[in-house]
Structure formats: structure tokens, C-alpha cells
Design an enzyme around this catalytic site. Structure first.
Site, short mmCIF file in Angstrom:
data_model
loop_
_atom_site.label_atom_id
_atom_site.label_comp_id
_atom_site.label_asym_id
_atom_site.label_seq_id
_atom_site.Cartn_x
_atom_site.Cartn_y
_atom_site.Cartn_z
CG ASP A 31 -2.08 -0.68 7.12
OD1 ASP A 31 -2.86 0.30 7.03
OD2 ASP A 31 -1.92 -1.49 6.19
CB ILE A 32 -1.48 4.87 7.59
CG1 ILE A 32 -1.87 4.54 6.15
CG2 ILE A 32 0.00 5.21 7.68
CD1 ILE A 32 -1.77 5.73 5.19
CG ASN A 88 -3.83 -8.89 -0.48
OD1 ASN A 88 -4.39 -9.92 -0.14
ND2 ASN A 88 -3.91 -7.77 0.21
CD GLU A 96 -5.96 -1.06 -1.43
OE1 GLU A 96 -5.36 -0.21 -0.73
OE2 GLU A 96 -7.12 -1.42 -1.21
CB VAL A 97 1.29 -0.57 -2.39
CG1 VAL A 97 2.71 -0.07 -2.64
CG2 VAL A 97 0.43 0.50 -1.73
CG HIS A 101 2.42 -5.00 0.92
ND1 HIS A 101 2.31 -4.70 -0.43
CD2 HIS A 101 1.19 -4.84 1.45
CE1 HIS A 101 1.03 -4.39 -0.69
NE2 HIS A 101 0.34 -4.47 0.43
CG MET A 102 3.38 -11.00 5.61
SD MET A 102 4.65 -12.04 6.40
CE MET A 102 5.13 -13.06 5.02
#
Length: 116
Positions: A31-32, A88, A96-97, A101-102
Site C-alpha cells: 500500500d502506498i 471493505n 475507495e477503489v 481488494h484485501m
């Protein structure tokens, strides 16, 4: 068909990211904006916007996300002390995206909940 996301470009390696795992079903990258010392996103290579959009045929891919999480947790050295897996769904769930994704998060005590 869902719209392409930034994750689609990461899967294809069109934008820079720290990919730590990739196979025919899933891709994992750091994650960035990490929330803990270890914070990796694990995503299906197929664009699935939310958990509400999962189909029965996606079971193998979703299972692979969990087995990859187990593998990466061990490699990160966080398996024994523990880690959190977060998915989520939609805006109230904090997504958010819109490419399922996990989050694999660990490396410190996380407490009862992760908060912003």
C-alpha cells in the site's frame, strides 16, 4: 462491465508499484499509504468491483486471496504475532477503489479496530 481502475494498471505493470506476489489469479502489492509496518493489498486480476458483485465462479480467486495472505504474512514475519485481513464494501464500508481488494495489515498491535 465495470470500469477499469488504477489496480488494473498495477496488475498489468503499467504504473510503478511494489508488487510482492503475482500469479494467474491475484496480484499483491504494498500500500502506498501504509497503516502499519506491513500493509499489502491483495487483489483479483479479474475486475470485480465489490463483494456484492462476486459470482460463484469467483470462489477459487477469493480463496487464493486468503492463501496468498497466509504466505505473505509468513514472509513478512507477522504470522506468529498476528495480523488483520480487511475487505471493505461500498462507501459505508470505507471502500475507495471499486476493485475488490484485501488489506493484509500487521507488524504491530492493532487493537480492537483500525481507525483513521
Amino acid at each position: 462491465m465495470a470500469e477499469e481502475t488504477i489496480f488494473s494498471k498495477i496488475i498489468r505493470r503499467e504504473i510503478p508499484s511494489d508488487v510482492v506476489y503475482q500469479d494467474d489469479l491475484v496480484t499483491a502489492f504494498r500500500d502506498i499509504n501504509p497503516r502499519a509496518p506491513s500493509h499489502i493489498l491483495i487483489i483479483p486480476n479479474k475486475l470485480i468491483p465489490t463483494t456484492n458483485d462476486l459470482e460463484d465462479s469467483d470462489e477459487l480467486t477469493m480463496g487464493r486471496m486468503f492463501t496468498v495472505a497466509r504466505k505473505l504474512a509468513k514472509e513478512e514475519g507477522i504470522a506468529e504475532d498476528g495480523y488483520r485481513l480487511i475487505v471493505n464494501c461500498n462507501s459505508h464500508g470505507g471502500q475507495e477503489v471499486y476493485h475488490i481488494h484485501m488489506h493484509l495489515v500487521g507488524g504491530r498491535p492493532l487493537g480492537p479496530m483500525l481507525v483513521n
